[in-house]
Enzyme design. Structure first.
Site, PDB file in Angstrom:
ATOM      1  CG  HIS A 120       2.479   4.124   3.262  1.00 56.57           C
ATOM      2  ND1 HIS A 120       1.931   3.735   2.050  1.00 56.57           N
ATOM      3  CD2 HIS A 120       3.094   5.315   3.018  1.00 56.57           C
ATOM      4  CE1 HIS A 120       2.213   4.641   1.132  1.00 56.57           C
ATOM      5  NE2 HIS A 120       2.920   5.604   1.694  1.00 56.57           N
ATOM      6  CG  ASP A 150      -0.235   1.109   1.823  1.00 56.70           C
ATOM      7  OD1 ASP A 150      -0.508   1.509   2.981  1.00 56.70           O
ATOM      8  OD2 ASP A 150       0.645   1.608   1.114  1.00 56.70           O
ATOM      9  CB  SER A 224       1.693   8.196   0.074  1.00 61.31           C
ATOM     10  OG  SER A 224       2.865   7.556  -0.326  1.00 61.31           O
TER      11      SER A 224
END
Length: 482
Positions: A120, A150, A224
């Protein structure tokens, strides 16, 4: 790039500790000897060794913007996992391309510039700029991505002799182990936080292979793709999501285990895609009532609700109502561990499944297939998701569930498990309804219902034949716009 967050309404809790004077008067700690030296405590040496391999990723991408209102499953995902930001709203009006900028973290796993991060973070990227702690900057290109977990791999251009870190063994992690997170929250540059492993095997409903490490090390937007280290400096996880009512850290973060990251990264480096094993079943959790009805109280596993035609499971003789309790000797505890165990088995390889049928345990040999892209989409879509256009949650009508509802175990259909009170059919459908037909055709599985919904989109309404409290009823169900 915003990190997915779980949002919920939480009441504030004020913790206070009061030391009463009664009974402790005159009790003081003795002073340290004047000559005593207090050693420095912390992770300074560890951080100095590992942080140079953590990178800051700036991403430019193209996004569609529209004047129409948002809606659909992606908006629901963002309500649950992230701060609702207009740039991520899914439009249903005229759309225009516009440039977006995002930030994320990553870590080097080789001296020639291979970086691991979240999918992402780099999804739809048209340009990536990666910065190292020592100030060097590199352009990057995507090697491969895996949206199902992911995970993404990118390569720095013209890179050599770079610092890198190694993967550890996440299976050896225990709740309470100390961990260190390094990343770039809010674009502030290299930031280090520490904590412990709060829980293992967390499922946050983000995909079919959820198996997260939960940690209280502070993780925020921009973390992230950053690494989670053990105290030896090995990567034991990749920071991916946070649970947050406010969008900031509240001490509940989620990391993909290093064992999963390592397996996916190896395939992405080799061929740019990920191959997974396929069994061909729809499963649901075992409940105490279902276990009692099947005569296997106290046992765990995955209840087979549906066996897909021409699948490896069908060829091996697996039936609806079977309970899969082990794969190649590895126990299936929660039902959602079965997809991960099957996915790790290569296409064409045989697997020994332990199943419970009619109260007896037996072994079944199955030749695992390959999870193709179309099957992958089906695997990612839960039964509840397939009922979303009707505003309902659904499950396949397994024989054990039929018996619970006082119905014939031979009855086919799907059961409505919940109805959205603000949905389009709050006054038309009820929990416990069994959908037998949709648009005049039999409904034997959630996929049959999804196909009927898809074909009836233009009409805005779908005729359902529903079994309600033992009596058939026809319902003109409204379809939510998408």
């Amino acid at each position: 790039m915003p990190m997915p967050t779980l949002r919920t309404s939480l009441r504030s809790v004020l913790l206070a500790t009061t030391l009463l004077a009664a009974g402790v008067a005159g009790t003081t700690l003795p002073p340290a000897p004047a000559h005593a030296e207090v050693p420095m405590q912390g992770y300074a040496d560890l951080v100095a060794r590992i942080s140079p391999a953590v990178v800051f990723i700036e991403v430019t991408s193209q996004s569609k913007e529209a004047s129409g209102p948002a809606g659909g499953p992606m908006e629901e995902f963002l309500r649950r996992f992230g701060e609702m930001n207009p740039q991520f709203r899914i439009p249903d009006g005229p759309q225009e391309e516009r440039v977006m900028h995002g930030l994320g973290s990553g870590f080097l796993i080789s001296e020639d510039g291979i970086v691991v991060t979240n999918n992402h973070v780099v999804e739809n990227a048209t340009e990536m700029n990666v910065k190292l702690q020592d100030g060097r900057e590199f352009r990057a290109e995507i090697v491969g991505t895996d949206p199902m977990t992911d995970i993404a791999v990118i390569r720095l251009k013209d890179a050599r002799d770079l610092p890198f870190v190694e993967f550890g063994d996440s299976e050896k992690l225990r709740v309470g182990d100390a961990v260190v997170a390094v990343g770039n929250p809010f674009g502030l540059g290299g930031t280090v936080t520490s904590g412990i492993v709060s829980a293992m095997g967390r499922n946050i409903n983000s995909g079919p292979y959820d198996d997260y490490i939960q940690t209280d090390a502070a993780i925020n937007q921009g973390n992230s793709g950053g690494p989670l280290f053990d105290t030896s400096g090995k990567v034991v996880g990749m920071n991916t999501a946070i649970f947050s009512p406010s969008g900031g850290s509240v001490g509940i973060g989620f990391s993909i285990p290093a064992d999963t990251v390592r397996e996916v990264v190896a395939q992405l480096q080799e061929k740019g895609t990920v191959s997974r094993g396929w069994l061909g079943v729809t499963i649901q959790p075992m409940t105490p009532d279902i276990a009692r009805a099947l005569g296997i109280e106290g046992r765990e596993g995955a209840l087979v609700a549906e066996v897909q035609q021409d699948s490896p499971a069908a060829e091996a003789g697996i039936r609806s109502g079977d309970v899969i309790s082990a794969v190649n000797g590895r126990e299936v505890g929660r039902h959602d561990s079965l997809p991960r165990l099957i996915a790790a088995i290569p296409n064409g390889e045989r697997a020994e499944l332990t199943i419970e049928r009619d109260g007896r345990e037996r072994e079944v040999t199955v030749t695992i297939g390959e999870l193709s892209p179309d099957r992958m989409q089906m695997a990612a879509a839960t039964p509840e998701g397939l009922g979303a256009p009707l505003g309902v949650g659904i499950e396949p009508l397994a024989p054990a569930l039929a018996r619970q509802l006082g119905l014939s175990p031979d009855l086919e259909g799907v059961v409505i498990t919940s109805v959205d009170p603000s949905g389009p059919n709050a006054d038309r459908l009820m929990p416990g309804d069994v959908i037998e037909e949709a648009a005049g055709r039999p409904v034997a599985s959630p996929r049959d219902l999804a196909a009927a919904v898809s074909e009836s989109r233009g009409k805005g309404v779908l005729l359902l034949k529903v079994l309600r409290q033992g009596s058939p009823v026809y319902v003109g169900a409204e379809l939510a716009s998408s």
